[in-house]
Motif scaffolding. Structure first.
Motif, PDB file in Angstrom:
ATOM      1  N   TRP A   1       0.841  -1.204   0.000  1.00  0.00           N
ATOM      2  CA  TRP A   1       0.000   0.000   0.000  1.00  0.00           C
ATOM      3  C   TRP A   1       0.873   1.249   0.000  1.00  0.00           C
ATOM      4  O   TRP A   1       0.584   2.228  -0.710  1.00  0.00           O
TER       5      TRP A   1
ATOM      6  N   GLN B   1       1.090   7.192  -7.375  1.00  0.00           N
ATOM      7  CA  GLN B   1      -0.012   7.951  -7.965  1.00  0.00           C
ATOM      8  C   GLN B   1      -0.910   8.546  -6.892  1.00  0.00           C
ATOM      9  O   GLN B   1      -0.975   8.027  -5.762  1.00  0.00           O
TER      10      GLN B   1
ATOM     11  N   GLY C   1      -5.647   7.637  -6.689  1.00  0.00           N
ATOM     12  CA  GLY C   1      -6.153   6.276  -6.917  1.00  0.00           C
ATOM     13  C   GLY C   1      -5.956   5.332  -5.744  1.00  0.00           C
ATOM     14  O   GLY C   1      -6.925   4.760  -5.233  1.00  0.00           O
ATOM     15  N   PRO C   2      -4.707   5.153  -5.284  1.00  0.00           N
ATOM     16  CA  PRO C   2      -4.496   4.236  -4.162  1.00  0.00           C
ATOM     17  C   PRO C   2      -5.243   4.638  -2.898  1.00  0.00           C
ATOM     18  O   PRO C   2      -5.745   3.774  -2.166  1.00  0.00           O
TER      19      PRO C   2
ATOM     20  N   VAL D   1      -8.121   6.250  -2.742  1.00  0.00           N
ATOM     21  CA  VAL D   1      -9.543   5.906  -2.934  1.00  0.00           C
ATOM     22  C   VAL D   1      -9.743   4.407  -2.762  1.00  0.00           C
ATOM     23  O   VAL D   1     -10.671   3.955  -2.072  1.00  0.00           O
ATOM     24  N   ALA D   2      -8.838   3.632  -3.376  1.00  0.00           N
ATOM     25  CA  ALA D   2      -8.961   2.170  -3.279  1.00  0.00           C
ATOM     26  C   ALA D   2      -8.826   1.721  -1.829  1.00  0.00           C
ATOM     27  O   ALA D   2      -9.604   0.894  -1.345  1.00  0.00           O
TER      28      ALA D   2
END
Lengths: 82, 137
Positions: free
Chosen positions: A42, A49, A52-53, A55-56
């Motif tokens: 993680w 980026q 994106g990460p 949010v995921a």
């Protein structure tokens, strides 16, 4: 292949992006250290980026468990009322 | 009639004898069981006497142990964060270098990571939903 002119990107933007990425990855690293065993992944993905990460991670490890817990509580509540 | 009466008395006597015999037969194993139970209880008592009561460890020793372990964990966490920061600097530096050298490759990597992260989240989402529906843990 188009090459970027290094002078076209101002220094403050570079510093800002680096700071955002660093803060995001540090948050992911420290938070996921307590919740999952894949905290290095993680953290590293968070360095590449934005957002994106983040949010995921929010979806997988914050939103989804909370939602599950809420549904479970609601089920228990209705179960006790019946 | 007389014969019948005699017959009845004889059969009653026989019944009495049978009952007495059965009681003796039943009582024998019962007494044996009692003896065995008493023996077993004695054994347990002896065992209890032989094993001395364990003393609980002193509280300050436990506290010291917990404090040492906590310090170890904190040190390990600090080391990991420091290692991560060093790696972060290298990766961010590499990213910036890539962005300054070739913006297209940089954009492609950014897009791929974004799509990958969101796809992973949705995959996780649907997998969890399926698990909940099917009832498997």
């Amino acid at each position: 292949m188009p090459k970027t002119n290094p002078e076209s990107v101002p220094l403050w933007a570079v510093v800002l992006i680096a700071c955002i990425l660093l803060i995001q990855s540090l948050f992911l690293f420290i938070h996921s250290r307590r919740h999952t065993k894949y905290y290095w992944i993680w953290g590293i993905v968070g360095l590449i980026q934005f957002p994106g990460p983040l949010v995921a991670y929010w979806l997988v490890h914050i939103y989804w468990p909370l939602r599950k817990e809420r549904l479970k509580n609601r089920k228990h509540q209705y179960g006790s009322n019946e | 009639m007389k014969w019948n009466k005699e017959e009845r008395e004889r059969s009653a006597d026989l019944n009495k004898q049978e009952r007495a015999h059965a009681e003796i037969v039943h009582e024998e194993p019962f007494a044996e069981d009692q003896a065995l139970i008493a023996q077993l209880m004695q054994g347990f008592e002896q065992m209890e006497l032989a094993i001395r009561q364990p003393e609980p460890p002193p509280l300050h020793e436990l506290e010291r142990f917990v404090a040492v372990e906590k310090r170890k964990l904190r040190r390990r966490a600090g080391l990991e964060v420091a290692l991560f920061l060093i790696m972060a600097l290298a990766i961010i530096g590499g990213n910036m270098l890539l962005a300054s050298m070739n913006i297209v490759v940089f954009a492609v990597i950014q897009g791929l990571v974004f799509v990958g992260a969101i796809a992973f989240a949705f995959r996780f989402f649907y997998r969890s939903k399926k698990k909940v529906k099917s009832g498997h843990a």
